[in-house]
Design a protein around this motif. Structure first.
Motif, PDB file in Angstrom:
ATOM      1  N   ALA A  68       0.840  -1.212   0.000  1.00  0.00           N
ATOM      2  CA  ALA A  68       0.000   0.000   0.000  1.00  0.00           C
ATOM      3  C   ALA A  68       0.872   1.257   0.000  1.00  0.00           C
ATOM      4  N   ALA A  69       1.948   1.239   0.798  1.00  0.00           N
ATOM      5  CA  ALA A  69       2.845   2.389   0.863  1.00  0.00           C
ATOM      6  C   ALA A  69       3.545   2.611  -0.479  1.00  0.00           C
ATOM      7  N   LYS A  70       3.971   1.529  -1.104  1.00  0.00           N
ATOM      8  CA  LYS A  70       4.660   1.646  -2.394  1.00  0.00           C
ATOM      9  C   LYS A  70       3.746   2.234  -3.463  1.00  0.00           C
ATOM     10  N   ASP A  71       2.481   1.824  -3.428  1.00  0.00           N
ATOM     11  CA  ASP A  71       1.527   2.379  -4.407  1.00  0.00           C
ATOM     12  C   ASP A  71       1.428   3.891  -4.255  1.00  0.00           C
ATOM     13  N   LYS A  72       1.318   4.348  -2.999  1.00  0.00           N
ATOM     14  CA  LYS A  72       1.204   5.787  -2.753  1.00  0.00           C
ATOM     15  C   LYS A  72       2.501   6.520  -3.109  1.00  0.00           C
ATOM     16  N   LEU A  73       3.627   5.932  -2.725  1.00  0.00           N
ATOM     17  CA  LEU A  73       4.908   6.582  -2.976  1.00  0.00           C
ATOM     18  C   LEU A  73       5.237   6.624  -4.471  1.00  0.00           C
ATOM     19  N   ALA A 125      -1.264  18.855  -7.832  1.00  0.00           N
ATOM     20  CA  ALA A 125      -1.281  18.942  -6.366  1.00  0.00           C
ATOM     21  C   ALA A 125      -2.535  18.307  -5.783  1.00  0.00           C
ATOM     22  N   ASN A 126      -3.592  18.222  -6.584  1.00  0.00           N
ATOM     23  CA  ASN A 126      -4.856  17.642  -6.127  1.00  0.00           C
ATOM     24  C   ASN A 126      -5.026  16.194  -6.603  1.00  0.00           C
ATOM     25  N   THR A 127      -3.917  15.535  -6.886  1.00  0.00           N
ATOM     26  CA  THR A 127      -3.948  14.147  -7.357  1.00  0.00           C
ATOM     27  C   THR A 127      -4.528  13.213  -6.297  1.00  0.00           C
ATOM     28  N   GLN A 128      -5.316  12.248  -6.754  1.00  0.00           N
ATOM     29  CA  GLN A 128      -5.888  11.215  -5.888  1.00  0.00           C
ATOM     30  C   GLN A 128      -5.320   9.853  -6.260  1.00  0.00           C
ATOM     31  N   ASP A 129      -5.233   8.970  -5.268  1.00  0.00           N
ATOM     32  CA  ASP A 129      -4.785   7.614  -5.553  1.00  0.00           C
ATOM     33  C   ASP A 129      -5.968   6.740  -5.929  1.00  0.00           C
ATOM     34  N   ALA A 130      -5.736   5.440  -6.098  1.00  0.00           N
ATOM     35  CA  ALA A 130      -6.787   4.525  -6.553  1.00  0.00           C
ATOM     36  C   ALA A 130      -7.936   4.429  -5.553  1.00  0.00           C
ATOM     37  N   SER A 131      -7.658   4.742  -4.291  1.00  0.00           N
ATOM     38  CA  SER A 131      -8.703   4.681  -3.253  1.00  0.00           C
ATOM     39  C   SER A 131      -9.475   5.987  -3.137  1.00  0.00           C
ATOM     40  N   GLY A 132      -9.074   6.980  -3.921  1.00  0.00           N
ATOM     41  CA  GLY A 132      -9.741   8.279  -3.859  1.00  0.00           C
ATOM     42  C   GLY A 132      -9.149   9.219  -2.849  1.00  0.00           C
ATOM     43  N   ASP A 133      -8.035   8.801  -2.197  1.00  0.00           N
ATOM     44  CA  ASP A 133      -7.380   9.677  -1.215  1.00  0.00           C
ATOM     45  C   ASP A 133      -6.484  10.679  -1.931  1.00  0.00           C
ATOM     46  N   TYR A 134      -6.441  11.886  -1.394  1.00  0.00           N
ATOM     47  CA  TYR A 134      -5.558  12.916  -1.944  1.00  0.00           C
ATOM     48  C   TYR A 134      -4.159  12.721  -1.357  1.00  0.00           C
ATOM     49  N   ILE A 135      -3.159  12.689  -2.219  1.00  0.00           N
ATOM     50  CA  ILE A 135      -1.816  12.326  -1.764  1.00  0.00           C
ATOM     51  C   ILE A 135      -1.036  13.502  -1.184  1.00  0.00           C
ATOM     52  N   PHE A 136      -1.546  14.720  -1.329  1.00  0.00           N
ATOM     53  CA  PHE A 136      -0.837  15.891  -0.802  1.00  0.00           C
ATOM     54  C   PHE A 136      -1.689  16.663   0.204  1.00  0.00           C
ATOM     55  N   SER A 137      -2.532  15.948   0.960  1.00  0.00           N
ATOM     56  CA  SER A 137      -3.384  16.596   1.964  1.00  0.00           C
ATOM     57  C   SER A 137      -2.921  16.326   3.382  1.00  0.00           C
ATOM     58  N   GLY A 138      -1.700  15.807   3.538  1.00  0.00           N
ATOM     59  CA  GLY A 138      -1.271  15.420   4.875  1.00  0.00           C
ATOM     60  C   GLY A 138      -2.068  14.213   5.328  1.00  0.00           C
ATOM     61  N   THR A 139      -2.606  14.287   6.539  1.00  0.00           N
ATOM     62  CA  THR A 139      -3.447  13.181   7.023  1.00  0.00           C
ATOM     63  C   THR A 139      -4.926  13.418   6.736  1.00  0.00           C
ATOM     64  N   ASN A 140      -5.270  14.566   6.171  1.00  0.00           N
ATOM     65  CA  ASN A 140      -6.651  14.833   5.752  1.00  0.00           C
ATOM     66  C   ASN A 140      -6.854  14.315   4.318  1.00  0.00           C
ATOM     67  N   THR A 141      -6.705  13.001   4.172  1.00  0.00           N
ATOM     68  CA  THR A 141      -6.623  12.422   2.823  1.00  0.00           C
ATOM     69  C   THR A 141      -7.926  12.493   2.033  1.00  0.00           C
ATOM     70  N   THR A 142      -9.036  12.757   2.697  1.00  0.00           N
ATOM     71  CA  THR A 142     -10.308  12.842   1.981  1.00  0.00           C
ATOM     72  C   THR A 142     -10.653  14.284   1.603  1.00  0.00           C
ATOM     73  N   THR A 143      -9.771  15.205   1.937  1.00  0.00           N
ATOM     74  CA  THR A 143     -10.020  16.626   1.690  1.00  0.00           C
ATOM     75  C   THR A 143      -9.232  17.117   0.480  1.00  0.00           C
ATOM     76  N   LEU A 144      -9.904  17.809  -0.437  1.00  0.00           N
ATOM     77  CA  LEU A 144      -9.228  18.401  -1.591  1.00  0.00           C
ATOM     78  C   LEU A 144      -8.161  19.369  -1.094  1.00  0.00           C
TER      79      LEU A 144
END
Length: 318
Positions: A68-73, A125-144
């Protein structure tokens, strides 16, 4: 000593039942491939097998976390690579704008290109991963992470001014991490936007000291539109590019760390499986040999019982 007929029968039946039970147990072991069918057969071995099984399951969860980490990274690395390319294009345009032969119309045309590239940068900067999480939102991954709205107070002439667009960072500055190995070894699998794209300024922007890349690029476009482009804008872009490349290098290092830990975990799983197998797996050759002996013993017991059944004094009484 007198031996009654019923006692003889009971003894023979008891013997056959024990042989049948042993034979059934051997058949079950052959079917399951396990040396022990219940902990009572070897309590110490059973405890060891439980420990090895738990170790394997925990390490397999580490492997799941690593994937999971590798996918995000990998997504972050790819996105940052694209962002670096966009920013390099903006840097080239900023350098082009400093050419003294540019007319005001040329500057406005460059500004239009810069604005378009800035929008591309924000989309990245607003890129989302396959789960719909934003990769540049810190821990607020569901927030644009980033939004922008036109600033009604945008300047028309002053290059050293407030930001012509109202940029907002909706994430936080926390960095998400995930456990990938024993002793709570973790790897950061996310990057807060303000660490990648710079901290937004809420006050007046001064070209040459703008931290946030969107504000820096927006200010560059504003200066170009007003024919007031300076080398200070190039400094802002260059600083932003350096920061972004540093983050990308960090992502690459974390990817290497996950690959290394993944190999360690795989070896740990193999070692545990090998040891557990040596303790709990059935030796088929020995088990089959034992099964043959038990079958022979049962057949002999059944045959002897049949003969004993025929031995009775009543058969000889006329």
């Amino acid at each position: 000593m007198r031996v009654s007929t019923s006692w003889t029968y009971q003894t023979a039946v008891y013997t056959m039942q024990n042989l049948q039970s042993s034979l059934s147990q051997s058949q079950s072991k052959l079917a399951s491939g396990q040396k022990y069918l219940s902990p009572s057969e070897n309590p110490a071995a059973s405890v060891s097998l439980i420990n090895f099984t738990q170790n394997i399951q925990i390490t397999q969860q580490y492997q799941t976390n690593i994937n999971a980490a590798k996918d995000k990274l990998q997504l972050a690395d790819s996105t940052l690579n694209s962002a670096v390319n966009v920013l390099q294009s903006i840097q080239s345009l900023a350098m082009q704008s400093l050419n003294g032969i540019n007319t005001p119309l040329n500057q406005q045309e460059i500004a239009t290109q810069v604005d378009q590239l800035n929008q591309q940068l924000m989309n990245l900067a607003n890129t989302q991963d396959a789960s719909g999480d934003y990769i540049f939102s810190g821990t607020n991954t569901t927030t644009l992470p980033y939004t922008s709205t036109p600033n009604p107070n945008a300047p028309s002439a002053d290059a050293q001014s407030t930001d012509p667009l109202g940029f907002t960072y909706n994430g936080n500055s926390s960095q998400a991490s995930i456990t990938i190995g024993p002793e709570n070894r973790q790897v950061a699998n996310g990057n807060p936007g303000d660490a990648v794209f710079g901290t937004l300024s809420s006050g007046p922007l001064t070209t040459g000291s703008i931290s946030n890349v969107f504000q820096a690029v927006s200010q560059l476009a504003n200066n170009l539109n007003n024919n007031t482009s300076t080398s200070a804008s190039l400094t802002d872009i260059t600083n932003a590019l350096t920061r972004m490349e540093t983050v990308q290098a960090s992502v690459g290092a974390r990817l290497q760390a996950t690959n290394s830990q993944q190999n360690i975990n795989a070896q740990t799983i193999l070692d545990n499986q090998t040891t557990a197998s040596s303790i709990g797996d059935l030796d088929y050759a020995s088990a089959i040999s034992q099964l043959d002996l038990q079958q022979t013993a049962l057949q002999a017991a059944e045959q002897s019982f049949t003969k004993v059944q025929g031995l009775s004094l009543f058969q000889y009484i006329q």
